[in-house]
Motif scaffolding. Sequence first.
Motif: not given
Length: 318
Positions: A196-222
């Motif tokens: 529960a912690a892994q899947l929920a936080t991974f999804a939320s964290a990934k969406a947050w990182v994408q929203k910040q636009q620090w990294l290319p949208e499709d990059s593996w770094l996201v």
Amino acid sequence: MSLPGAQRASGTEARETVAPAVDLVLGASACCLACVFTNPLEVVKTRLQLQGELRARGTYPRPYRGFFASVAAVIRADGLCGLQKGLAAGLLYQGLMNGVRFYCYSLACQAGLTQQPGGTVVAGAVAGALGAFVGSPAYLVKTQLQAQTVAAMAVGHQHHHQSVLGALETIWRQQGLAGLWRGVGGAVPRVMVGSAAQLATFASAKAWVQKQQWLPEDSWLVALAGGMISSVAVAAVMTPFDVVSTRLYNQPVDGTGKGQLYGGLADCLVKIWRQEGPLALYKGLGPAYLRLGPHTILSMLFWDELRKLAGRGLHQGT
């Protein structure tokens, strides 16, 4: 299926859907790849978590002190290959548990259940519980194999298995079918909260990182950044259950298959708390994070990248 909270990329290209059956293969493959790199940390963590359980009997062997000293101790006792003890059982466990887990989670996403409030957490927990049940015999053998070592460095009960198949056969012959699922009462809650912690936080964290636009949208770094954030939550909630699970799986049993040290999840928790103190529930936290952290990061990264490749292949095929 796309990850909850990030079903569609904010750019012009939408993420391709992946069938649950494909997610089963991709999830199992990703976690098996991660297991190859993190199994040495699992060996050290298992040894540290078993230390102290014999204190009530008047003996308290402590040959493992700290992470790096424990790594050196394992190498001295079992050789360099000792750091990969239980790898075959670990791969079997990761394949079974995570194949079922990602398949069930994918079904929940496909049905739209993860779009409901709290749906991601519930879906992750249920998927994790089912995966933990299916993979429990492999985890049982993995724990017992990783605990085995020379007498001078032994902590916990020593089962003296020679191989994965030999261990399964011995347990089946001595304890019956139920013996293969001994300790599942500790494993299911451990994987439930971790999943529960892994899947929920991974999804939320990934969406947050994408929203910040620090990294290319499709990059593996996201995905890497999302996995790094998720790994902290996973280690924090899983470690107490992980300690209990290790103890339950490795304890000796009597002729009826009943554990000789612990009566179950609650009994194990109470005995550890009373005999070793509450901090004992976080025994091996350093190695636990060093194992859970990289494993979470690598497995989620591999899963995300494999799903991208599968989605692109589907798109090109159509």
